[in-house]
Structures are given as C-alpha cells and as structure tokens.
Scaffold this motif. Sequence first.
Motif, PDB file in Angstrom:
ATOM      1  N   THR A  24      60.635  20.846  10.779  1.00 37.61           N
ATOM      2  CA  THR A  24      60.564  19.273  11.067  1.00 37.61           C
ATOM      3  C   THR A  24      61.961  18.469  10.320  1.00 37.61           C
ATOM      4  O   THR A  24      62.996  17.990  12.158  1.00 37.61           O
ATOM      5  CB  THR A  24      59.393  17.312  10.919  1.00 37.61           C
ATOM      6  OG1 THR A  24      59.632  17.768  10.336  1.00 37.61           O
ATOM      7  CG2 THR A  24      58.261  18.379  12.171  1.00 37.61           C
TER       8      THR A  24
ATOM      9  N   GLU B 211      54.479  20.783  18.560  1.00 39.77           N
ATOM     10  CA  GLU B 211      52.717  20.190  18.262  1.00 39.77           C
ATOM     11  C   GLU B 211      53.005  18.939  17.624  1.00 39.77           C
ATOM     12  O   GLU B 211      52.564  18.047  17.193  1.00 39.77           O
ATOM     13  CB  GLU B 211      51.787  21.246  17.854  1.00 39.77           C
ATOM     14  CG  GLU B 211      50.080  20.047  17.562  1.00 39.77           C
ATOM     15  CD  GLU B 211      49.285  21.261  17.338  1.00 39.77           C
ATOM     16  OE1 GLU B 211      48.337  21.256  16.120  1.00 39.77           O
ATOM     17  OE2 GLU B 211      49.211  22.673  17.737  1.00 39.77           O
TER      18      GLU B 211
ATOM     19  N   GLU C  97      55.419  16.487  18.425  1.00 35.84           N
ATOM     20  CA  GLU C  97      54.684  16.075  19.701  1.00 35.84           C
ATOM     21  C   GLU C  97      55.708  16.215  20.759  1.00 35.84           C
ATOM     22  O   GLU C  97      56.054  14.809  21.373  1.00 35.84           O
ATOM     23  CB  GLU C  97      54.509  14.392  18.893  1.00 35.84           C
ATOM     24  CG  GLU C  97      52.886  14.532  18.300  1.00 35.84           C
ATOM     25  CD  GLU C  97      52.129  12.535  17.965  1.00 35.84           C
ATOM     26  OE1 GLU C  97      54.036  12.020  18.539  1.00 35.84           O
ATOM     27  OE2 GLU C  97      51.291  12.566  17.326  1.00 35.84           O
ATOM     28  N   ARG C  98      56.825  17.219  21.202  1.00 36.45           N
ATOM     29  CA  ARG C  98      57.662  17.378  22.077  1.00 36.45           C
ATOM     30  C   ARG C  98      56.977  17.528  23.272  1.00 36.45           C
ATOM     31  O   ARG C  98      57.917  17.621  23.926  1.00 36.45           O
ATOM     32  CB  ARG C  98      58.347  18.177  21.808  1.00 36.45           C
ATOM     33  CG  ARG C  98      59.160  17.761  20.701  1.00 36.45           C
ATOM     34  CD  ARG C  98      59.919  16.846  20.784  1.00 36.45           C
ATOM     35  NE  ARG C  98      60.668  16.436  19.535  1.00 36.45           N
ATOM     36  CZ  ARG C  98      61.669  16.414  18.501  1.00 36.45           C
ATOM     37  NH1 ARG C  98      62.472  18.200  19.243  1.00 36.45           N
ATOM     38  NH2 ARG C  98      62.272  16.237  17.466  1.00 36.45           N
TER      39      ARG C  98
ATOM     40  N   ALA D 258      53.757  16.654  25.901  1.00 39.46           N
ATOM     41  CA  ALA D 258      52.461  15.532  26.122  1.00 39.46           C
ATOM     42  C   ALA D 258      51.647  16.892  26.619  1.00 39.46           C
ATOM     43  O   ALA D 258      51.597  17.969  26.914  1.00 39.46           O
ATOM     44  CB  ALA D 258      52.866  15.002  27.716  1.00 39.46           C
ATOM     45  N   ALA D 259      50.202  15.872  26.744  1.00 40.65           N
ATOM     46  CA  ALA D 259      48.898  16.480  26.324  1.00 40.65           C
ATOM     47  C   ALA D 259      48.547  17.500  28.105  1.00 40.65           C
ATOM     48  O   ALA D 259      48.886  16.975  28.971  1.00 40.65           O
ATOM     49  CB  ALA D 259      48.030  15.697  25.935  1.00 40.65           C
TER      50      ALA D 259
ATOM     51  N   LYS E 268      41.987  20.716  20.841  1.00 40.33           N
ATOM     52  CA  LYS E 268      40.907  20.183  20.107  1.00 40.33           C
ATOM     53  C   LYS E 268      40.257  20.952  19.341  1.00 40.33           C
ATOM     54  O   LYS E 268      39.495  21.828  19.948  1.00 40.33           O
ATOM     55  CB  LYS E 268      40.618  19.052  20.184  1.00 40.33           C
ATOM     56  CG  LYS E 268      41.636  17.629  20.728  1.00 40.33           C
ATOM     57  CD  LYS E 268      42.579  17.500  19.844  1.00 40.33           C
ATOM     58  CE  LYS E 268      43.661  16.419  19.853  1.00 40.33           C
ATOM     59  NZ  LYS E 268      44.059  15.491  18.959  1.00 40.33           N
TER      60      LYS E 268
END
Length: 350
Positions: A208, A314, A317-318, A320-321, A348
Amino acid sequence: MKSGSNDGTRAGGRQNAVARPLRFGTNTGSTPQGMPLALTRRPNTLAQPWISNIGVTDVTLAPGGTIEDCTFNAHPVLRIIYGAHWTARTADGLFEYHPGDAGLPLYFGPNAHAMPLSVHGSFRVVTVNFVPGASSAFDVPPQPETVDRIYRMDPISGSPAPLPGYEPKADVRDWLDAVDNQLCEALAAADPAPPHDLMAAFETASLTDPSLRLDDFARARGVSRRTLERIIRREWGLSPAEALRRARGLDLAALLLGVALEEEEQDLRLRYFDEPHMIREMRHFFAMTPGQLRNGSHPLLRITMEIRQSRRVELLERIAAGQLAPWRDPGAEPGGPDPAAPGGLSRKAS
C-alpha cells in the motif's frame, strides 16, 4: 533436515524463441484481450495465517505450442503443475520439470529478479501463495538461500507427489474448493507455527505504501531499524529497502501488463524520478524496458502479477463488493462471477 533441492532435470543449450503468435484456451478467466488468468481467492480462515491466496489455472495451447516468458514472486509459492513439461532458469542453472498427468509439486522461493520460465504445451496449475514469514515454519532451506530457486517438494505435507485434493477437476470452481479443503487438512496435520507478527504489517506497507520511510515504520512498530533489517532479511530473503524497491517495480509491471487499476497509473509512475529511472528499474528487475513489458505477450508473468494486484486492491479497498476487477473479462469467468467472491478477487472464508 531441511529438505528439497533444485532437482529438476538440468537442461542444456539455449531455449529457442517462439516466432509464431500463440493462441490460448482457458476456463479460469482471462483479460478482455483473451490473455489467460488464474481463478483465485483467499483460502479458508484456518489457512490464512500461512497462506494469502490460492488459485487454479487451466491453459490450453495448440499442439506444439510453447510459452516462453518469466515469473516473479515476491514471496514463496507452492505450484503443483500438471501436463506439459516446464523449463526454468534458476539461480542454480537451467532445469526441466516433467509433471505429466500425475503432477509435480514445486516450491518456488521469492524472486529478486524475474525468473525465465517456459511451458511446452497445455498445462494446469494449483498455486498456493505463502504469506511472508510462513516458510520458516516448514522444512525448507532458510529464506535467503531460496531466492530465485525452485525445489521439488511440497513443504506443507512433505510429500514428493501431489496430495489427492489438488488433482484437477472439470469444474474449476469445484477444483478450487477441493484445493482449499486439501490445503486445510495438510496444514492441520503439519501444525506449523504462525509467522512473526511484524510480517503482516510490513507486507501491508509494501503493498500500500512502498515509498515509506523505514525509520518511521520501525518506530511505529516499536522496533529498531536494525531489528527490522535483521528480521525482514531473514524472512523475506532480502533487505527491507530492496523489498520496497521490488514492490514498486511489481506494481508498475502490473500496470504495464494491464492488470492494475487505470486510475492509479499516475501515482505508480510518480514513484520514479523520471522516464530513465523507470527504464533502469524495469531493466533491473525484468531485463526488459517498460515498452517491452507493455507490448509483449507475457502470459505467465501476467498471471503472477494479477494475483498480487488482486491482493493489493483488496487491502486498499479499491473495488466494491460484487464488482469484478476491470482487467478481467466478465464473459470469460467460469460460470460467471462467483457470488461468494466480492469483486472476483477473494471470498469470505467459510
């Protein structure tokens, strides 16, 4: 005893370049341009202290087809290969591996530079990506000794042959589920110690913010710079500064290969002083210019870079689900996007 050695069949002579264009068939996903990708996700929760991602790859080539490319892993990888024979130029020389239908487990140490790798025909691969520091819990040589080397072994089970659950299946999602289950069984039996808690923090930083100041990182973690240097060199096989330099190079390579987020292009390029600096770094790590990376085929390298970028976005968090990574072709996903895998990147743990 630390087992395993670079004991594929030693190969002689130069590898011949493939002049004709290659066509690929794959049912584990591809780019919109038809370049093959792996079907990957995070493993079951039980495996996550040691394993970051698992994946399966199924690629069909026309008869006589050969891919000549390279691979680049920041951390150790267990690959169980099936099908055509492989050739790799390691730190110990050129070796050949002949898995056939029975398969062959190969433990790849981390890479300081891209490793030339060729596959001579259609192939299927199980990929188990270790988290940094995990390998110290298994019967393998010390990490610095494994850099740019391959060992004919499964370090988790100690078996010289693939475990039954890794065997390819017609349905690749069923195959990935079987891999996950087999991996958890093998880890439960091995009962390895967890990695040093500094490993996850430094990996997150390398993914990151690979331009961070090491003194600041060490201070924030309550360790000295000297302690950080010693632990990272022992568990990563290279110094923290080298690890961050490599991380910047891998991110740029992913961008050039089309498996990174386009909106990050400016930020990734601004990590370099100027164009000559960028060219020097790509030559250092890949023995190629940025243009050669961008314009070449590189199917094997792209698969590796995509797995790493999936983990990176991941963490950031770039995506979306429920959103598929933009570098993947929705029409090429096996059975469509996995509803249990947000963004097609991970799912998950069950």
